[in-house]
Design an enzyme around this catalytic site. Structure first.
Site, PDB file in Angstrom:
ATOM      1  N   CYS A 120     103.775   7.115 129.122  1.00  0.00           N
ATOM      2  CA  CYS A 120     104.406   6.669 127.882  1.00  0.00           C
ATOM      3  C   CYS A 120     103.648   7.233 126.677  1.00  0.00           C
ATOM      4  O   CYS A 120     104.251   7.775 125.743  1.00  0.00           O
ATOM      5  CB  CYS A 120     104.435   5.139 127.855  1.00  0.00           C
ATOM      6  SG  CYS A 120     105.338   4.446 126.464  1.00  0.00           S
ATOM      7  N   CYS A 121     102.313   7.138 126.682  1.00  0.00           N
ATOM      8  CA  CYS A 121     101.507   7.701 125.583  1.00  0.00           C
ATOM      9  C   CYS A 121     101.695   9.212 125.508  1.00  0.00           C
ATOM     10  O   CYS A 121     101.718   9.788 124.423  1.00  0.00           O
ATOM     11  CB  CYS A 121     100.026   7.390 125.793  1.00  0.00           C
ATOM     12  SG  CYS A 121      99.544   5.736 125.278  1.00  0.00           S
ATOM     13  N   CYS A 203     100.742   0.147 119.362  1.00  0.00           N
ATOM     14  CA  CYS A 203     102.125  -0.261 119.620  1.00  0.00           C
ATOM     15  C   CYS A 203     102.181  -1.753 119.987  1.00  0.00           C
ATOM     16  O   CYS A 203     101.236  -2.303 120.551  1.00  0.00           O
ATOM     17  CB  CYS A 203     102.711   0.550 120.767  1.00  0.00           C
ATOM     18  SG  CYS A 203     102.755   2.316 120.443  1.00  0.00           S
ATOM     19  N   CYS A 206     101.310  -2.864 123.581  1.00  0.00           N
ATOM     20  CA  CYS A 206      99.977  -2.531 124.102  1.00  0.00           C
ATOM     21  C   CYS A 206      98.863  -3.005 123.187  1.00  0.00           C
ATOM     22  O   CYS A 206      97.735  -2.523 123.262  1.00  0.00           O
ATOM     23  CB  CYS A 206      99.863  -1.027 124.304  1.00  0.00           C
ATOM     24  SG  CYS A 206     101.136  -0.380 125.391  1.00  0.00           S
ATOM     25  N   CYS A 229      94.572   6.165 124.044  1.00  0.00           N
ATOM     26  CA  CYS A 229      95.934   6.633 124.319  1.00  0.00           C
ATOM     27  C   CYS A 229      95.910   8.063 124.849  1.00  0.00           C
ATOM     28  O   CYS A 229      96.913   8.546 125.364  1.00  0.00           O
ATOM     29  CB  CYS A 229      96.790   6.555 123.056  1.00  0.00           C
ATOM     30  SG  CYS A 229      96.058   7.330 121.638  1.00  0.00           S
TER      31      CYS A 229
HETATM   32  S1  SF4 Z   1     100.493   2.575 123.225  1.00  0.00           S
HETATM   33 FE1  SF4 Z   1     101.872   1.657 124.759  1.00  0.00          FE
HETATM   34  S2  SF4 Z   1     103.969   1.711 123.909  1.00  0.00           S
HETATM   35 FE2  SF4 Z   1     102.624   3.039 122.659  1.00  0.00          FE
HETATM   36  S3  SF4 Z   1     102.980   5.056 123.478  1.00  0.00           S
HETATM   37 FE3  SF4 Z   1     101.163   4.229 124.544  1.00  0.00          FE
HETATM   38  S4  SF4 Z   1     101.912   3.147 126.370  1.00  0.00           S
HETATM   39 FE4  SF4 Z   1     103.680   3.592 125.027  1.00  0.00          FE
END
Ligand code: SF4
Length: 232
Positions: A120-121, A203, A206, A229
């Protein structure tokens, strides 16, 4: 020009003065050296607020990007708008991922931040930053040495292997107290979540209030064994 390709370890030419801990000297050098070929990747956390104020003294029209993952707190977006009003000459760009949240869910499954936060990051932060950095030679980051073990050895000027760029970190010598003293002294706008136990804000999915007072980042990716991240 010092670039990823021409990198030689620079002997640090910056005096660490009492007031700015070297930050203004570093920024003056950076904007003189790179001109338009440098951007500041800002998360709009409290360090970011100090850096924006310092940058505006050196380069009022500086380019700032915010990695807009589409899942930030509403307070963060409101902070960005307050900063825009306070520094109208800055160019603040909200850089989005190539995939919308719906497209990401379709391609990689729902709630990727829970099932695979690294991926996701990668999609929502790393790739957009890589794209943004492809246009220039250097970027600025608000890292401080005090923030975590993994940041202890950061220098003012760093060769950034991950993004094949030069990463400039003007705030490495600032303490948490000094950051706040500066913000209050200059009455800068900041994210109100800092007053609710969030020293580090990312985010929504998280980020939790910090549970360890000695670890600024203990509220990030709580229980997931992840501390960064991947940008640094
Ligand atoms: S901090 Fe969490 S929601 Fe944001 S990009 Fe990374 S995994 Fe995704």
């Amino acid at each position: 020009m010092l670039t990823y390709q021409t990198w030689t370890q620079p002997t640090c030419p910056f005096e660490v003065d009492e007031t700015y801990k070297g930050a203004l000297n570093v920024l003056e050098w950076a904007y003189e050296h790179y001109g338009e070929d440098i951007l500041y990747a800002c998360s709009f956390g409290i360090e970011g607020i100090v850096l924006i104020d310092l940058i505006s003294k050196v380069k009022p029209s500086a380019k700032i990007i915010f990695l807009d993952t589409d899942v930030h707190f509403k307070e963060t977006y409101e902070t960005i708008e307050s900063v825009r009003k306070s520094y109208p000459d800055l160019t603040i760009i909200l850089k989005k991922a190539a995939l919308t949240l719906e497209e990401q869910a379709e391609a990689h499954g729902d709630k990727l931040w829970e099932n695979n936060p690294n991926q996701c990051c990668d999609i929502r932060k790393l790739r957009p930053l890589k794209e943004a950095l492809a246009e220039g030679h250097a970027w600025i980051s608000g890292l401080r040495r005090e923030q975590s073990e993994t940041r202890r050895n950061v220098n003012f000027i760093n060769r950034d292997e991950k993004f094949e760029s030069i990463k400039i970190c003007p705030l490495i010598h600032w303490s948490w107290k000094e950051i706040w003293r500066y913000v209050h002294k200059h009455q800068l706008p900041y994210n109100p979540l800092h007053d609710e136990g969030y020293p580090s804000i990312g985010c929504v999915h998280c980020t939790a209030p910090a549970f360890d007072r000695n670890d600024f980042r203990s509220g990030r990716w709580k229980g997931k064994g992840k501390t960064e991240c991947g940008l640094h």
